[in-house]
Scaffold this motif. Sequence first.
Motif, mmCIF file in Angstrom:
data_model
loop_
_atom_site.group_PDB
_atom_site.id
_atom_site.type_symbol
_atom_site.label_atom_id
_atom_site.label_comp_id
_atom_site.label_asym_id
_atom_site.label_seq_id
_atom_site.Cartn_x
_atom_site.Cartn_y
_atom_site.Cartn_z
ATOM 1 N N GLU A 84 32.219 39.108 31.986
ATOM 2 C CA GLU A 84 31.429 38.460 33.279
ATOM 3 C C GLU A 84 32.752 38.429 34.616
ATOM 4 O O GLU A 84 33.758 38.176 33.994
ATOM 5 N N THR A 124 33.145 39.466 38.736
ATOM 6 C CA THR A 124 32.192 38.734 40.228
ATOM 7 C C THR A 124 32.972 39.723 40.998
ATOM 8 O O THR A 124 33.653 40.591 41.090
ATOM 9 N N PHE A 183 20.681 39.295 33.783
ATOM 10 C CA PHE A 183 21.158 39.862 34.046
ATOM 11 C C PHE A 183 20.356 41.556 33.964
ATOM 12 O O PHE A 183 19.610 41.671 33.343
ATOM 13 N N PRO A 231 28.390 38.817 41.379
ATOM 14 C CA PRO A 231 28.111 38.184 39.114
ATOM 15 C C PRO A 231 27.561 39.563 38.582
ATOM 16 O O PRO A 231 26.964 40.592 39.260
ATOM 17 N N ARG A 284 28.392 41.768 35.161
ATOM 18 C CA ARG A 284 28.707 41.551 33.204
ATOM 19 C C ARG A 284 28.967 43.447 32.638
ATOM 20 O O ARG A 284 28.188 44.701 33.105
#
Length: 271
Positions: A31, A33, A59, A76, A78
Amino acid sequence: MHYKEIEPGARLKPYVKCYYTYESDAGAAFEDTVFPSGCMEMIFNLGDGLWQTATQGDFVTHPAIELWGQLLRPLPVRSVGKHNMLGVRFFPHAAAFFLNDKADLFNDRVTDYRHICGSSAGQLHNRLLETVSWQQRIALVEDFLWQQLLRAQSRTGKVTIVGHVMQELNQPGFFDNIENVAARYGITSRYLQKLFLQYTGLTPKLYSKIHRFQNSLQLVIRKEDSLTAIAYDCGYFDQSHFIREFKSFTGFTPSGYSPDQSPVTLATVNS
């Protein structure tokens, strides 16, 4: 991770800041940002891996052709699996040539560009998948963007004004107010604000803040100067103002941030 930037061809240099490739060999999920940059991007996913964005706690998987709108806050993301990606980073004012709606409608989200452009975008993606050479892939993308640009020539005059004003705002030590800037182009400050939102997704003030933040981010990553010196060099009122604004765009204080915490940032810095 392997990240590489490529200059655009001559005809698209006024519009495209750079192309970039992003490849990862490891399939382990992580993950990260993403921070506001002031630029919109288009990304073609050509591998088996997936990128996902945190939306209301869940997500959501990105589409095959991602259009990144302007980020106003840290987002954020992933990564899942191995990646093979080709990105287009537009100059802040230039993405408007490749959109059918106002740029601010895409803020803080990732949109499927096929929903904007239609079947031609999907056909381009298929051709990119069939092509092995990065050079040939970029040539295909350039031809596609050029055709989109030709269809949007009616916007050239207004977008050019926005581009010129952005150049003024980026000058070191710029201090003029927006009313005087607008007057130099024979328009009102209210109309200039409207043009900025329509063609960049940002107000002039917010664009200046993000531009200043990006400059400070590079200095924080280098770790060569004190926070006081960075605040002064980047034009903040004082150190507390710098810390507050940095945290609003990253979620971290300058002293608490490290690019080691951000694989994506680290890859771009070391490119």
